[in-house]
Design an enzyme around this catalytic site. Structure first.
Site, mmCIF file in Angstrom:
data_model
loop_
_atom_site.group_PDB
_atom_site.id
_atom_site.type_symbol
_atom_site.label_atom_id
_atom_site.label_comp_id
_atom_site.label_asym_id
_atom_site.label_seq_id
_atom_site.Cartn_x
_atom_site.Cartn_y
_atom_site.Cartn_z
ATOM 1 N N LYS A 54 -0.900 5.544 -4.318
ATOM 2 C CA LYS A 54 0.466 5.508 -3.763
ATOM 3 C C LYS A 54 1.034 6.919 -3.653
ATOM 4 O O LYS A 54 1.632 7.290 -2.635
ATOM 5 C CB LYS A 54 1.365 4.617 -4.651
ATOM 6 C CG LYS A 54 1.003 3.137 -4.561
ATOM 7 C CD LYS A 54 1.646 2.282 -5.651
ATOM 8 C CE LYS A 54 1.128 0.841 -5.550
ATOM 9 N NZ LYS A 54 1.612 -0.053 -6.616
ATOM 10 N N GLN A 98 5.022 0.319 -11.998
ATOM 11 C CA GLN A 98 3.737 -0.358 -11.854
ATOM 12 C C GLN A 98 3.606 -1.474 -12.887
ATOM 13 O O GLN A 98 3.887 -1.277 -14.071
ATOM 14 C CB GLN A 98 2.598 0.671 -11.988
ATOM 15 C CG GLN A 98 1.216 0.128 -11.687
ATOM 16 C CD GLN A 98 1.029 -0.285 -10.230
ATOM 17 O OE1 GLN A 98 1.672 0.225 -9.322
ATOM 18 N NE2 GLN A 98 0.151 -1.242 -10.008
ATOM 19 N N ASP A 121 9.460 -2.383 -4.010
ATOM 20 C CA ASP A 121 8.454 -3.419 -4.276
ATOM 21 C C ASP A 121 8.954 -4.805 -3.853
ATOM 22 O O ASP A 121 8.168 -5.731 -3.699
ATOM 23 C CB ASP A 121 8.176 -3.481 -5.795
ATOM 24 C CG ASP A 121 6.839 -2.896 -6.183
ATOM 25 O OD1 ASP A 121 5.914 -2.900 -5.356
ATOM 26 O OD2 ASP A 121 6.717 -2.436 -7.340
#
Ligand code: GUN
Length: 295
Positions: A54, A98, A121
């Site tokens: 990412k 994460q 997200d």
């Protein structure tokens, strides 16, 4: 018949080209770059590998990107304080924590702490709820990537029978919700199967589009797939190491057998994976554009 291979790599490259152009436009017109912070707790190898990918992509696209490596034993209070700093930082438009988090930290509490306007997200309960009523600010990245992969591969979604295997909050539930909306690139009849489903094959065999996020290698075999179906394999299973020391990956679908029956299929790696990262970048770009409108 051998199925067409749907290359997530190629579609992702195309979308990244579009993003790069928009980033340059934002910079020259407003002097801002999309800003993304990725926060990782501990050193889980899979999580480290995802976050590294990412960060690398963000830099390639000209984003302002920051990586926060937190120790495995960070307290929930310290993690929430870190998130709050980035909620207030005007140079950061997207915050990604994460998952999974260590057992002593409640994931829902952490997801609630992220400003919904920076939740690239799409996991904040407000954004999940907005998705359900067709008012999404951000689509979760893997479901968004799957939908774009289908649309850009000219696969008819509207009116088709979609069967999703897996009911996770990250993939199964949101992709099902997106594809059943009354909207372009959606409007499908969607079935969600899971570990409580009595006769899985009786459902998967009806699918025009089969989306598999079961988390189990070869969960889907050829006898479970209709002739001519489109198969999207979301699985990422680590099944050993290559001689070069890289993780060897396989999906949730018995690829070699199923490709003889399907009309189109995504490979692992090179299918859904590159799309997920790309949609994170698109969400961050859109968050930056929205922040301009809110000023
Ligand atoms: N863990 C596995 N997939 C994801 C994802 O898309 N986002 C985050 N934050 N964590 C994950």
């Amino acid at each position: 018949m051998s199925a067409r291979i749907i290359s997530g790599q190629e579609v992702a490259l195309q979308i990244r080209g579009e993003i790069r152009q928009e980033v340059e436009g934002l910079k020259s017109a407003y002097g801002i770059s999309p800003g993304l912070v990725t926060i990782i707790v501990g050193r889980n190898p899979a999580s480290v590998s995802y976050v590294t990918g990412k960060q690398k992509t963000a830099k390639e696209l000209g984003f302002y990107s920051v990586q926060e490596d937190c120790p495995e034993d960070i307290s929930k209070a310290d993690l929430l304080a870190l998130i709050d700093r980035y909620n207030k930082n005007p140079d950061i438009h997207g915050i990604l924590v994460q998952l999974p988090l260590p057992g002593h930290i409640n994931e829902t509490d952490v997801l609630y702490a992220i400003d919904p306007d920076k939740d690239v997200d799409g996991f904040h309960p407000v954004n999940m709820g907005r998705l359900m009523i067709g008012e999404a600010l951000f689509y979760p990245c893997t479901p968004y990537g799957i939908q774009q992969l289908l649309i850009r591969s000219n696969i008819e979604i509207e009116g088709s029978e979609v069967v999703v295997v897996g009911r996770s909050n990250i993939v199964g539930k949101p992709v099902a919700m997106m594809l059943c909306q009354k909207a372009k690139g959606a409007n499908a009849t969607v079935t969600i199967c899971h570990t409580g489903t009595r006769d899985l094959a009786s459902h998967t065999r009806r699918a025009d589009i089969l989306i598999v996020a079961a988390g189990r290698p070869k969960a889907i075999t050829a006898d479970m797939v209709k002739e001519g179906a489109v198969v999207i394999d979301v699985g990422v299973n680590r099944i050993g190491m290559t001689p070069e020391g890289k993780a060897k990956l396989c999906g949730d679908v018995d690829f070699d057998a199923v490709r003889e029956k399907a009309s189109a299929i995504t490979p692992v790696p090179g299918g859904v994976g590159p799309m997920t990262i790309t949609m994170l970048m698109l969400n961050t770009l859109n968050a930056a554009k929205r922040s301009l409108k809110c000023q």
